[in-house]
Enzyme design. Sequence first.
Site, PDB file in Angstrom:
ATOM      1  N   THR A  15       0.873  -1.175   0.000  1.00 58.01           N
ATOM      2  CA  THR A  15       0.000   0.000   0.000  1.00 58.01           C
ATOM      3  C   THR A  15       0.908   1.222   0.000  1.00 58.01           C
ATOM      4  O   THR A  15       1.635   1.455   0.979  1.00 58.01           O
ATOM      5  CB  THR A  15      -0.881   0.021   1.270  1.00 58.01           C
ATOM      6  OG1 THR A  15      -1.682  -1.152   1.283  1.00 58.01           O
ATOM      7  CG2 THR A  15      -1.787   1.243   1.274  1.00 58.01           C
ATOM      8  N   LYS A  17      -7.851   1.832  -3.028  1.00 49.52           N
ATOM      9  CA  LYS A  17      -7.540   1.485  -1.630  1.00 49.52           C
ATOM     10  C   LYS A  17      -7.660   2.718  -0.727  1.00 49.52           C
ATOM     11  O   LYS A  17      -8.289   2.660   0.331  1.00 49.52           O
ATOM     12  CB  LYS A  17      -6.122   0.894  -1.577  1.00 49.52           C
ATOM     13  CG  LYS A  17      -5.543   0.722  -0.190  1.00 49.52           C
ATOM     14  CD  LYS A  17      -5.673  -0.659   0.350  1.00 49.52           C
ATOM     15  CE  LYS A  17      -5.194  -0.715   1.791  1.00 49.52           C
ATOM     16  NZ  LYS A  17      -5.300  -1.996   2.404  1.00 49.52           N
TER      17      LYS A  17
END
Length: 299
Positions: free
Chosen positions: A99, A174
């Site tokens: 991420t 995300k």
Amino acid sequence: MAAIGFIGLGNMGGPMARNLAKAGHAVKGFDLVPAALEAARAAGIDTVANAEAAAAGVEAVFTMLPAGPHVRAVYLGAEGQGGLLAAAEAGTLFLDCSTIDVDSARAVHSAAEAAGHLMVDAPVSGGVAGAEAASLTLMVGGSAEAFARAEPLLKAVGKRAIHAGGPGNGQVAKVCNNMMLGICMLATAEAFTLGETLGLEPKTLFDIASSASGMNWAMLNHHPLPGIVESAAANRDYKPGFAAAMMHKDLKLSQAAAASAGVATPLGAEAAQLYTLFVNAGNGGLDYSAIVKLVAGKS
Ligand code: NAD
């Protein structure tokens, strides 16, 4: 079955590499930490001496690293020297499951393409339990061609891979999703604190809001107060689950993306500030739903 490099064998990458090996792929792993290499070897994964060696002579390379600067350094090398993109044969598929910030994801995509490779950014949702059970959800950015090549490999580490569009769009999905989750958790914590202070039983408010317009996923699944939703971390002294430190990271990424795109996200900014206060007070290891302690003045 494919020959695959895997760099970053930590809490998430370790089990993901093991699941690729279990699916019959030949995995060459690398991590900077000797204990992570040892654990990988114990699980039947070949380990190599550096990241570049994991990218040589393979069809695909996974990376699962902490943040954007690590990804840039591993792909592009230090001061333009070395790096995965230079070490791999042309046409290698890169899958970055870390991420990271959208700008770094797009910069690395461009460099991969310029070097003749295919790439997807594929951040995950589902945590360590999902990585171990190969039940992650992956949000995937990249060309249709890259997604088509990546999808069968992603299915070995997760249950669902959703193509979110071009380069960086997995990271966009995300951070947008987790910004909504953080805001919804704070809204739930505030409403239940207000209701309880005014004499309304939290369980009664839950029963009403569950079939009224205040209903939201954070309230239904991760309720911040104990005794309401059985599976919630609140019933286990806020043992994560999804750690407040992770929510904090994702909210900061959402704010970096908003600043870079010139988009105002005032509620996301407020949520980031509140999680900064909470984490800096030493609560990063608690579940993100424990933010109710800050809201209720009990932190
Ligand atoms: P981690 O710290 O356990 O693992 C990261 C690994 O990368 C470490 O083992 C570290 O030694 C290694 N590493 C760092 N720099 C390296 C380099 N230059 N070369 C080789 N290895 C290097 O972190 P994690 O929990 O596995 O998370 C990885 C990523 O997944 C992060 O981006 C995180 O935000 C994301 N993520 C984590 C979770 C979770 O629940 N842990 C959930 C969803 C997403």
